[in-house]
Design an enzyme around this catalytic site. Structure first.
Site, short mmCIF file in Angstrom:
data_model
loop_
_atom_site.label_atom_id
_atom_site.label_comp_id
_atom_site.label_asym_id
_atom_site.label_seq_id
_atom_site.Cartn_x
_atom_site.Cartn_y
_atom_site.Cartn_z
N HIS A 85 0.83 -1.21 0.00
CA HIS A 85 0.00 0.00 0.00
C HIS A 85 0.86 1.25 0.00
O HIS A 85 2.06 1.19 0.24
CB HIS A 85 -0.96 0.01 1.20
CG HIS A 85 -0.27 0.06 2.54
ND1 HIS A 85 0.03 -1.06 3.28
CD2 HIS A 85 0.18 1.11 3.28
CE1 HIS A 85 0.62 -0.71 4.41
NE2 HIS A 85 0.73 0.61 4.44
N HIS A 94 4.18 7.31 3.30
CA HIS A 94 5.10 6.17 3.18
C HIS A 94 4.64 5.23 2.08
O HIS A 94 3.51 5.33 1.59
CB HIS A 94 5.25 5.42 4.51
CG HIS A 94 4.00 4.74 4.99
ND1 HIS A 94 3.09 5.35 5.83
CD2 HIS A 94 3.50 3.50 4.75
CE1 HIS A 94 2.10 4.50 6.09
NE2 HIS A 94 2.32 3.37 5.44
N GLU A 117 7.85 1.42 4.64
CA GLU A 117 7.33 0.45 5.59
C GLU A 117 7.55 -0.94 5.01
O GLU A 117 7.30 -1.16 3.82
CB GLU A 117 5.82 0.68 5.80
CG GLU A 117 5.16 -0.32 6.75
CD GLU A 117 3.64 -0.10 6.90
OE1 GLU A 117 3.10 0.85 6.30
OE2 GLU A 117 3.03 -0.90 7.62
#
Ligand code: CO
Length: 143
Positions: free
Chosen positions: A12, A85, A134
């Site tokens: 994502h 992110h 991430e």
């Protein structure tokens, strides 16, 4: 040096927003997104989160819960919100921490449970052209 560790699929893109409901409306009304999860609080991370589900990925919308939230400062600097992110899946979070550190990256904190219920870590933006990365352990049963 044998490099076995590598990142997997893009899971994502995280977007910090000042108002989650307004952001959801934007994805619904402007982009026609229909599959958006119900927002939920993650108090230990100081955020409220929901996901816009897309055929190949997700957008994670993140609103700070309070002024202690790490997202709070980001919103102070970017009052309208912004891209926060990018998240890639990894097979094993502990291997990720070990290998990223061995390769000289600055891993931020210890693995913790992320919004998908699997362990995550963050890698400092200075290691990746200013982008906060991430790394998230692939949920069991996926892929
Ligand atoms: Co995320």
């Amino acid at each position: 040096m044998t490099q076995t560790f590598q990142i997997g699929p893009l899971n994502h893109v995280g977007v910090a927003v000042p108002d989650l409901s307004a952001a959801i409306e934007t994805y619904r009304e402007l982009y026609g997104a229909t599959d958006i999860t119900t927002p939920f609080d993650m108090p230990e991370q100081g955020v409220k989160v929901c996901f816009v589900n897309l055929p190949n990925s997700q957008i994670e919308l993140i609103e700070p819960l309070n002024s202690d939230s790490p997202i709070h400062n980001f919103i102070q600097k970017n009052p309208r919100g912004g891209q926060h992110h990018v998240c890639f899946e990894v097979a094993d979070i502990h291997e990720a921490v070990r290998e990223m550190s061995a390769r000289g990256a600055t891993v931020l904190g210890e693995p913790r449970i992320g919004a998908h219920g699997t362990p995550i870590i963050f890698v400092h933006p200075k290691n990746s052209n200013g982008v906060l990365i991430e790394l998230m352990e692939t949920p069991k049963g996926n892929h």
